[in-house]
Design an enzyme around this catalytic site. Structure first.
Site, PDB file in Angstrom:
ATOM      1  N   GLU A  62      -2.619  10.571   3.063  1.00 19.59           N
ATOM      2  CA  GLU A  62      -3.750  10.819   3.947  1.00 19.59           C
ATOM      3  C   GLU A  62      -3.694  12.279   4.391  1.00 19.59           C
ATOM      4  O   GLU A  62      -2.716  12.706   5.010  1.00 19.59           O
ATOM      5  CB  GLU A  62      -3.716   9.895   5.160  1.00 19.59           C
ATOM      6  CG  GLU A  62      -3.953   8.436   4.814  1.00 19.59           C
ATOM      7  CD  GLU A  62      -3.858   7.521   6.023  1.00 19.59           C
ATOM      8  OE1 GLU A  62      -4.804   6.755   6.265  1.00 19.59           O
ATOM      9  OE2 GLU A  62      -2.819   7.568   6.718  1.00 19.59           O
ATOM     10  N   ASP A  86       0.263   5.364   0.599  1.00 18.15           N
ATOM     11  CA  ASP A  86      -0.794   6.232   1.119  1.00 18.15           C
ATOM     12  C   ASP A  86      -0.466   7.712   1.086  1.00 18.15           C
ATOM     13  O   ASP A  86       0.615   8.129   1.526  1.00 18.15           O
ATOM     14  CB  ASP A  86      -1.073   5.913   2.605  1.00 18.15           C
ATOM     15  CG  ASP A  86      -1.667   4.552   2.824  1.00 18.15           C
ATOM     16  OD1 ASP A  86      -2.330   4.045   1.923  1.00 18.15           O
ATOM     17  OD2 ASP A  86      -1.471   4.001   3.923  1.00 18.15           O
ATOM     18  N   GLU A  97       0.842  -1.192   0.000  1.00 25.12           N
ATOM     19  CA  GLU A  97       0.000   0.000   0.000  1.00 25.12           C
ATOM     20  C   GLU A  97       0.878   1.243   0.000  1.00 25.12           C
ATOM     21  O   GLU A  97       1.918   1.285   0.666  1.00 25.12           O
ATOM     22  CB  GLU A  97      -0.920   0.008   1.221  1.00 25.12           C
ATOM     23  CG  GLU A  97      -1.914   1.154   1.248  1.00 25.12           C
ATOM     24  CD  GLU A  97      -2.957   0.967   2.350  1.00 25.12           C
ATOM     25  OE1 GLU A  97      -3.517  -0.146   2.450  1.00 25.12           O
ATOM     26  OE2 GLU A  97      -3.197   1.923   3.108  1.00 25.12           O
TER      27      GLU A  97
END
Length: 291
Positions: free
Chosen positions: A111, A109, A107
């Site tokens: 955010e 990310d 993953e």
């Protein structure tokens, strides 16, 4: 002076070839439904401008999310995003790539952690490689990301992963497999985005709670651009050295990018797992490998 027909034809052919090359070399903006589908709360995602932009909505009933229709193995993904204005504490707008697997998840990310009015917006990046995550870094953005659209990009190739904000690299994760550091290279990943409530941790570690009197909260997306090896697709695509994102210019930061990267880390980084002695008395191996 009049052009001979054969010369006109040659010029027309060259113009067509140049246009075709430009489109293939630089990608294309996509409408939302070309590459994406709603995965969560269809009523909270609205298409704008014929699907060339979308609005994500968070209220007390629900957040929402969407995902790419395909997974990709290496490439570049970018979107222009305008974040929640005003008091957005407790909200998280996420843009990420995910293998959608459990035990050995990969993953990448972005955010965006909401804030109280007047405080800087924080972007947290994280990387999961072969099931191992907990590699958070946080940067305070040097502009108001709710005032206008800004471009957020993930570049992923065999050499490194780079997170960009408006062409400024804010995070680099090098392929250090030779040092025993896991690197995501075997699992294709989809492209995802969500808008959701996370006031147990998002703003000042959960001290600032979401103010529902300010709801609904809106974030906006446009200029969706995915260039990579779609899976399923040609089996040799992901290993091809001829893909532009594997080229020499993309194997390391250039001098200007490196100066910008150092500027971000010196002036705007507020957390780095590599220096968190409470979590890691001995720094993880990728932190010791150096830039």
């Amino acid at each position: 002076m009049a052009l001979y027909p054969s010369l006109r034809s040659l010029i027309a052919s060259l113009c067509f070839c140049f246009l075709a090359f430009s489109l293939s070399a630089f990608g294309r903006p996509a409408t939302f439904l070309q590459d994406f589908q709603v995965t969560w709360s269809d009523s909270h995602i609205r298409q704008i401008d014929g699907g060339r932009a979308i609005q994500l909505i968070l209220d007390q009933n629900s957040g929402c999310g969407f995902a790419s229709k395909h997974k990709y193995l290496f490439g570049r993904v970018s979107m222009k995003i305008k974040l929640i204005p005003g008091d957005s504490a407790g909200t998280v707008t996420a843009f990420y790539m995910n293998s959608d697997t459990d035990a050995v998840r990969d993953e990448l990310d972005f955010e965006f952690l909401g804030n109280r009015t007047g405080q800087p917006y924080t972007v947290q990046t994280n990387i999961y490689a072969q099931g191992k995550g907990n590699r958070e870094q946080r940067v305070n953005l040097w502009f108001d990301p709710a005032a206008d659209f800004h471009t957020y990009t993930i570049l992923w190739n065999h050499h490194h992963i780079v997170f960009y904000v408006d062409d400024v690299p804010i995070r680099v994760y090098k392929n250090n497999e030779a040092r025993g550091v896991p690197y995501p290279k075997l699992q294709p990943m989809g492209v995802f985005s969500t808008l959701w409530e996370a006031d147990d941790w998002a703003t000042r570690g959960g001290l600032e709670k979401i103010n529902w009197s300010k709801a609904p909260f809106f974030s906006y997306y446009k200029d969706f651009d995915i260039e990579g090896c779609a899976v399923p697709g040609p089996a040799n695509c992901a290993s091809s050295a001829t893909n532009w994102w594997e080229g020499t210019a993309y194997q390391a930061l250039n001098a200007l990018e490196y100066r910008r990267y150092r500027w971000v880390r010196i002036n705007h980084m507020i957390y780095d797992y590599c220096t968190d002695k409470s979590r890691y008395p001995v720094a993880p191996p990728e932190c010791l490998a150096g830039f």
